[in-house]
Design a protein around this motif. Structure first.
Motif, short mmCIF file in Angstrom:
data_model
loop_
_atom_site.label_atom_id
_atom_site.label_comp_id
_atom_site.label_asym_id
_atom_site.label_seq_id
_atom_site.Cartn_x
_atom_site.Cartn_y
_atom_site.Cartn_z
N ILE A 171 -8.08 29.94 -2.13
CA ILE A 171 -8.49 31.24 -2.69
C ILE A 171 -7.66 32.37 -2.09
N LYS A 172 -7.42 32.29 -0.78
CA LYS A 172 -6.63 33.33 -0.11
C LYS A 172 -5.21 33.36 -0.65
N GLN A 173 -4.60 32.18 -0.86
CA GLN A 173 -3.22 32.13 -1.33
C GLN A 173 -3.09 32.58 -2.78
N THR A 174 -4.03 32.17 -3.64
CA THR A 174 -3.91 32.45 -5.07
C THR A 174 -4.55 33.77 -5.49
N ARG A 175 -5.50 34.25 -4.68
CA ARG A 175 -6.27 35.46 -5.01
C ARG A 175 -7.00 35.30 -6.34
N LYS A 176 -7.57 34.11 -6.52
CA LYS A 176 -8.31 33.80 -7.74
C LYS A 176 -9.71 33.30 -7.39
N LYS A 177 -10.60 33.37 -8.38
CA LYS A 177 -11.92 32.76 -8.26
C LYS A 177 -11.87 31.40 -8.96
N PHE A 178 -12.61 30.43 -8.41
CA PHE A 178 -12.54 29.08 -8.94
C PHE A 178 -13.93 28.48 -9.15
N ILE A 179 -13.99 27.58 -10.13
CA ILE A 179 -15.10 26.64 -10.25
C ILE A 179 -14.67 25.37 -9.50
N ILE A 180 -15.53 24.86 -8.64
CA ILE A 180 -15.22 23.67 -7.87
C ILE A 180 -15.82 22.46 -8.59
N VAL A 181 -14.99 21.47 -8.87
CA VAL A 181 -15.46 20.25 -9.54
C VAL A 181 -15.24 19.07 -8.61
N LEU A 182 -16.31 18.31 -8.37
CA LEU A 182 -16.24 17.14 -7.49
C LEU A 182 -16.29 15.87 -8.32
N THR A 183 -15.53 14.86 -7.89
CA THR A 183 -15.58 13.55 -8.52
C THR A 183 -15.26 12.49 -7.49
N GLY A 184 -15.45 11.24 -7.86
CA GLY A 184 -15.12 10.16 -6.93
C GLY A 184 -16.32 9.68 -6.12
N GLY A 185 -16.10 8.62 -5.38
CA GLY A 185 -17.15 7.86 -4.71
C GLY A 185 -18.23 8.62 -3.97
N LEU A 186 -17.86 9.42 -2.96
CA LEU A 186 -18.86 10.09 -2.12
C LEU A 186 -19.08 11.55 -2.50
N SER A 187 -18.65 11.93 -3.68
CA SER A 187 -18.73 13.34 -4.08
C SER A 187 -20.16 13.87 -4.10
N HIS A 188 -21.12 13.00 -4.43
CA HIS A 188 -22.52 13.45 -4.52
C HIS A 188 -23.05 13.94 -3.17
N LEU A 189 -22.51 13.41 -2.09
CA LEU A 189 -22.99 13.83 -0.76
C LEU A 189 -22.66 15.28 -0.45
N PHE A 190 -21.60 15.81 -1.07
CA PHE A 190 -21.11 17.14 -0.70
C PHE A 190 -21.44 18.21 -1.73
N LYS A 191 -22.10 17.84 -2.83
CA LYS A 191 -22.32 18.77 -3.92
C LYS A 191 -23.06 20.03 -3.49
N ASN A 192 -24.08 19.88 -2.67
CA ASN A 192 -24.92 21.03 -2.31
C ASN A 192 -24.56 21.65 -0.97
N SER A 193 -23.46 21.21 -0.37
CA SER A 193 -23.10 21.74 0.95
C SER A 193 -21.80 22.54 0.94
N ILE A 194 -21.14 22.58 -0.21
CA ILE A 194 -19.86 23.30 -0.32
C ILE A 194 -20.10 24.71 -0.80
N ASN A 195 -19.40 25.67 -0.21
CA ASN A 195 -19.53 27.06 -0.62
C ASN A 195 -18.93 27.27 -2.01
N GLY A 196 -19.61 28.03 -2.85
CA GLY A 196 -19.09 28.35 -4.17
C GLY A 196 -19.82 27.61 -5.27
N LYS A 197 -19.44 27.89 -6.51
CA LYS A 197 -20.03 27.26 -7.69
C LYS A 197 -19.45 25.86 -7.84
N VAL A 198 -20.32 24.86 -7.77
CA VAL A 198 -19.86 23.46 -7.72
C VAL A 198 -20.45 22.65 -8.87
N LYS A 199 -19.59 21.85 -9.52
CA LYS A 199 -20.03 20.90 -10.53
C LYS A 199 -19.69 19.49 -10.05
N LEU A 200 -20.49 18.52 -10.48
CA LEU A 200 -20.26 17.12 -10.13
C LEU A 200 -20.04 16.33 -11.42
#
Length: 248
Positions: free
Chosen positions: A202-231
């Motif tokens: 975010i600092k380098q691009t100066r943009k806002k992002f939607i965070i998308v998680l996928t892959g094996g252990l992604s469900h563990l981190f869905k509710n602990s990452i800062n920002g708007k997150v989709k799984l």
């Protein structure tokens, strides 16, 4: 019908869709050997659909596996089997790096999230933990960190007194025994790694992002990452499904 596959380092994910993009079946297999007889056994569930398959598209980060699978499917289906980077995906997404320097699974993930005027950071918890950045339909690059499970397995295999565990969420940072200390180090440690890399992107691009998680252990981190997150555990296959429109 459309046959899609994601060939990874540890397993192969197969999905079959109708031409109207309705999911018919999906399966995960882990073939240790890739000779014709073994492939015939592992893919026997597809035999009744072979005459109806019109398109075959794979993404692969293991070229020698794809070569054998491509040969197998072309032999039994009499249809051309494509790899994602061999079709003109630039019609869907602008790639701002050298295409041969990006795994085709990561490009499939990027294609999956394409929406005009929206920016995405895709985090894939696979053999490696990868971060891929899509800004307004442009793939601009990514970050590769060690995979969570790979790192955990490496630790337990190399340290005889550390037990094998399945990673889980933990709140207390100070462990009271070896297992809880490992849970803390890996879960909270990777959570910190993820948040910091997102912050730096975010600092380098100066943009806002939607965070998308996928892959094996992604469900563990869905509710602990800062920002708007989709799984989305089917992100890679969904990207292949979009890209299959390019095959005529």
């Amino acid at each position: 019908m459309i046959l899609l596959g994601d060939i990874g380092n540890t397993d192969i994910k197969i999905s079959l869709y109708s031409n109207y993009k309705k999911l018919i079946l999906k399966k995960r297999i882990n073939p240790l050997l890739l000779n014709f007889n073994k492939l015939n056994f592992h893919f026997s569930f597809l035999k009744k659909y072979l005459k109806s398959i019109d398109k075959i598209l794979f993404c692969s980060v293991v070229p020698n596996k794809f070569i054998k699978i491509k040969k197998y499917f072309e032999q039994i289906s009499n249809k051309k089997c494509y790899e994602l980077k061999k079709i003109k995906i630039e019609k869907l997404i602008k790639i701002k790096v050298k295409k041969n320097q990006v795994g085709s699974d990561r490009l499939a993930n990027a294609i999956s999230v394409l929406e005009t005027d929206k920016n995405f950071i895709i985090i894939d918890f696979g053999t490696a933990t990868t971060f891929d950045i899509v800004i307004n339909k442009n793939y601009i690059g990514g970050v590769i960190a060690p995979g969570v499970k790979l790192s955990l397995d490496n630790l337990t295999n190399k340290a005889s007194l550390i037990p094998k565990i399945n990673l889980k969420k933990i709140k207390n940072v100070i462990g009271k025994n070896t297992s809880s200390a490992i849970y803390s180090g890996f879960y909270l440690g990777y959570n910190g790694l993820i948040d910091n890399i997102i912050k730096l992107i975010i600092k380098q691009t100066r943009k806002k992002f939607i965070i998308v998680l996928t892959g094996g252990l992604s469900h563990l981190f869905k509710n602990s990452i800062n920002g708007k997150v989709k799984l989305d555990k089917d992100l890679t296959i969904n990207g292949l499904l979009k890209a299959s429109d390019l095959i005529k």
